[in-house]
Every structure is written in C-alpha cells, then in structure tokens.
Design an enzyme around this catalytic site. Structure first.
Site, PDB file in Angstrom:
ATOM      1  N   HIS A 155      40.100  55.585 118.420  1.00  0.00           N
ATOM      2  CA  HIS A 155      41.306  54.742 118.477  1.00  0.00           C
ATOM      3  C   HIS A 155      42.433  55.348 117.652  1.00  0.00           C
ATOM      4  O   HIS A 155      42.205  56.190 116.788  1.00  0.00           O
ATOM      5  CB  HIS A 155      40.996  53.342 117.950  1.00  0.00           C
ATOM      6  CG  HIS A 155      40.261  52.487 118.932  1.00  0.00           C
ATOM      7  ND1 HIS A 155      38.897  52.538 119.088  1.00  0.00           N
ATOM      8  CD2 HIS A 155      40.703  51.568 119.823  1.00  0.00           C
ATOM      9  CE1 HIS A 155      38.536  51.681 120.036  1.00  0.00           C
ATOM     10  NE2 HIS A 155      39.610  51.088 120.500  1.00  0.00           N
ATOM     11  N   LYS A 159      44.598  51.054 113.612  1.00  0.00           N
ATOM     12  CA  LYS A 159      43.573  50.032 113.853  1.00  0.00           C
ATOM     13  C   LYS A 159      42.941  49.577 112.540  1.00  0.00           C
ATOM     14  O   LYS A 159      42.606  50.405 111.693  1.00  0.00           O
ATOM     15  CB  LYS A 159      42.504  50.588 114.808  1.00  0.00           C
ATOM     16  CG  LYS A 159      41.492  49.551 115.225  1.00  0.00           C
ATOM     17  CD  LYS A 159      40.731  49.970 116.469  1.00  0.00           C
ATOM     18  CE  LYS A 159      39.683  48.941 116.855  1.00  0.00           C
ATOM     19  NZ  LYS A 159      40.255  47.603 117.091  1.00  0.00           N
ATOM     20  N   THR A 166      34.847  46.791 120.950  1.00  0.00           N
ATOM     21  CA  THR A 166      34.189  47.326 122.157  1.00  0.00           C
ATOM     22  C   THR A 166      32.912  48.082 121.795  1.00  0.00           C
ATOM     23  O   THR A 166      31.884  47.938 122.465  1.00  0.00           O
ATOM     24  CB  THR A 166      35.161  48.269 122.904  1.00  0.00           C
ATOM     25  OG1 THR A 166      36.403  47.594 123.068  1.00  0.00           O
ATOM     26  CG2 THR A 166      34.612  48.694 124.243  1.00  0.00           C
TER      27      THR A 166
END
Ligand SMILES: NC(=O)C1=CN([C@@H]2O[C@H](COP(=O)(O)OP(=O)(O)OC[C@H]3O[C@@H](n4cnc5c(N)ncnc54)[C@H](OP(=O)(O)O)[C@@H]3O)[C@@H](O)[C@H]2O)C=CC1
Ligand SMILES: O=C(O)C1=N[C@H](C(=O)O)C[C@H](O)C1
Length: 266
Positions: A155, A159, A166
């Site tokens: 990511h 984040k 997920t």
C-alpha cells in the site's frame, strides 16, 4: 429504484472524495450531509475539493444524524473514528457502511450485537473492489490444495493500519478451510525481528508501504515443484466505488451485520 439518503464521513480523504463524487453522480442517492473534523457549517461545494453538492458539513455526528435523518452513513475515516461513527449511527437508527479498516474482532462483535438488537443492517467491507473480493475467494479455494501460503500486501505510505484489512480478511477466509499450520522450517529463527512477517493462524502476512503504490496484494502458494500466485491491483480508488454503491443499496435490505463484500455479491 428507491431513493437512499446518505451521509459521508471523511469527505476530504482519498476515499471520501471519491465517495462524495459517487453520491453526487448516482441518481438514486441523495447526499444529505458530510461529517468532517473541519469546515463545519460550510457546504461541500465551498471547500475547494471540486464538489458540486450543496449538502452541509457537520463536525458532530449526533447533530448531523439528527438534522439530516439519513438512511445510511458511509464511513471512510480512521479505525477509532469509524468505530465511534458506526456505533453512534446504529444507536440513532442509521445503517452504517464502513470501508474503514483496522477494526478488531471485539469491535465487530459489538457492532453485530447492536445491529441485531436494533434490527438494522450494517456492512463492514475491508475491500470494496470486486477484483480484490475475487482474489480472496480464489485464494480460499486454492488453499484447499495448497495449504502453504503467504500474503504480501502493498500500500501507499499514508496508510495507518498494518496488516491491511484485506490481508487480514484473506487470512481469515483461508483459515476457515485450512487447519492452523506452522510454515517454514520448524527450527527457523528470525535474526532480525519481523523478518517472517506477522502470523495469523500460521499464515504469514507481509506489509509493504511505499509512495507510488495504491492498494495491491499477492497471495503466494507453494507446493511440490510449483508455486501459484493470485494477485490483485487497485491503481485508482474508483475501483472501490461500485462496491460502495452496492453496499449502500444492500444494507437497506438486511437486519444484521455483514463483514465482507463476498457475502453480498454471491
Ligand atoms: N474498504 C475499502 O475498499 C477501502 C478502505 N480504505 C480504508 O478507508 C479508510 C480511509 O482511507 P483513506 O481515504 O485513504 O484515508 P485518508 O487519510 O485520505 O482519509 C481519512 C479522512 O478521514 C478524516 N477524519 C479523521 N478523523 C475524523 C473524524 N473524527 N471525523 C471526521 N473525519 C475524520 C481525515 O481528516 P484529516 O484530513 O483532517 O486527517 C481524512 O480526511 C482507511 O481505514 C483505509 O484503510 C481505503 C481504501 C479502500
Ligand atoms: O488504505 C487503503 O488504501 C486501503 N485499505 C483497505 C485495506 O486495508 O485492505 C482496502 C484497500 O486495500 C485500500
């Protein structure tokens, strides 16, 4: 189609911005308001994000829900705020659709009990992208044949939570069909802490954070003389929006909490 009145929490965020545009463009959605921690009292069209909506921004959720009386609250904020918003929404008779990740098992249990006690729908979806949901389902299927598996999620570096929602959901779905298993050499030792990643029931999850990335995950299976890789990439946050729309529609039809989009796209 019946009109659905929505409030969006986190409208200036990467996901919230797309969700506001989705609500503005969806004929059967009415954007009743937005919840932010800035710009209270302004209209969305006035905050310089390119929104056309005249809906008002609120900084207090109770005031927002009381004044706008929405059907659905879409939350795209942070784990702590998302939990507070989901609880407050249910207590006010509003159905939450939560994309925010980082909820604990206890959080989910508490929200499920609250939703069921009020006879209200709630959806918590760690990933709204249909491709990501299929990646998780394919991985669950593959794990029947390849019980040795590691998850590598990648990511952007803004984040907050690791592993990603997920990554964790993928490990949970694989664990539903796979017994807990220690992978790798039984005597393996980390000479640098964290080298083998996090472990969920023996499934290793590795989290990469880099500028330039959006949301990507590879599930890597190993068997005798072969490997299998199942990969999904979101290059644009528009990839999540059809799942947000579907969730806001479906949450109106249920009276319990659903965790994961795979349970509503079947
Ligand atoms: N389910 C899915 O498919 C997806 C889920 N996500 C998840 O969605 C969440 C948001 O991600 P992203 O948009 O990238 O994050 P951003 O940081 O870009 O956006 C979060 C927004 O929430 C705002 N916010 C924080 N606290 C509050 C509060 N108390 N009240 C109102 N607003 C608040 C922030 O404001 P400020 O700018 O002032 O900090 C910010 O604008 C994350 O948990 C992420 O993991 C992301 C992508 C897809
Ligand atoms: O923060 C993100 O960006 C994303 N978060 C979700 C997650 O934690 O899995 C969904 C997607 O991966 C993007």
């Amino acid at each position: 189609m019946e009109q659905i009145k929505v409030v969006i929490a986190g409208p200036r965020g990467r996901m919230g911005r797309e969700a506001v545009k989705l609500a503005e463009e969806t004929p059967h959605f009415t954007l009743a308001g937005a919840l932010d921690r800035r710009n209270g009292g302004s209209k969305l069209s006035e905050i310089g994000e390119g929104f056309s909506s005249e809906a008002r921004i609120y900084e207090d959720i109770k005031e927002c829900l009381f004044e706008t009386n929405p059907d659905v609250l879409i939350d795209l904020t942070t784990p702590e705020t998302g939990m507070y918003h989901a609880k407050t929404a249910l207590e006010a008779g509003v159905r939450p659709v939560v994309g925010t990740t980082g909820f604990s098992e206890e959080d989910l249990k508490e929200l499920r009990e609250l939703a069921e006690s009020r006879g209200l729908g709630a959806i918590i979806a760690p990933n709204f992208a249909v491709g990501a949901v299929l990646m998780m389902k394919f991985s669950q299927l593959a794990a029947k044949f390849f019980p040795d598996v590691e998850i590598i999620e990648q990511h952007h570096d803004r984040k907050l939570d690791a592993p990603s929602g997920t990554g964790l959901k993928t490990a949970e779905m694989i664990s539903e069909i796979r017994e807990e298993k220690q992978q790798g050499h039984p005597d393996e030792k980390e000479t640098l802490e964290g080298a083998r990643g996090a472990s969920y029931n023996g499934i290793r999850i590795h989290s990469v954070r880099l500028p330039g990335l959006v949301a990507h995950q590879e599930v890597l299976f190993g068997g005798e003389g072969q490997t299998l890789k199942i990969r999904h990439d979101s290059y644009d946050r528009k990839s999540f929006m059809s799942g947000v729309r579907l969730s806001a529609e479906q949450v109106m039809k249920i009276e319990t909490l659903v965790y994961g989009l795979e349970n509503i796209i079947e």
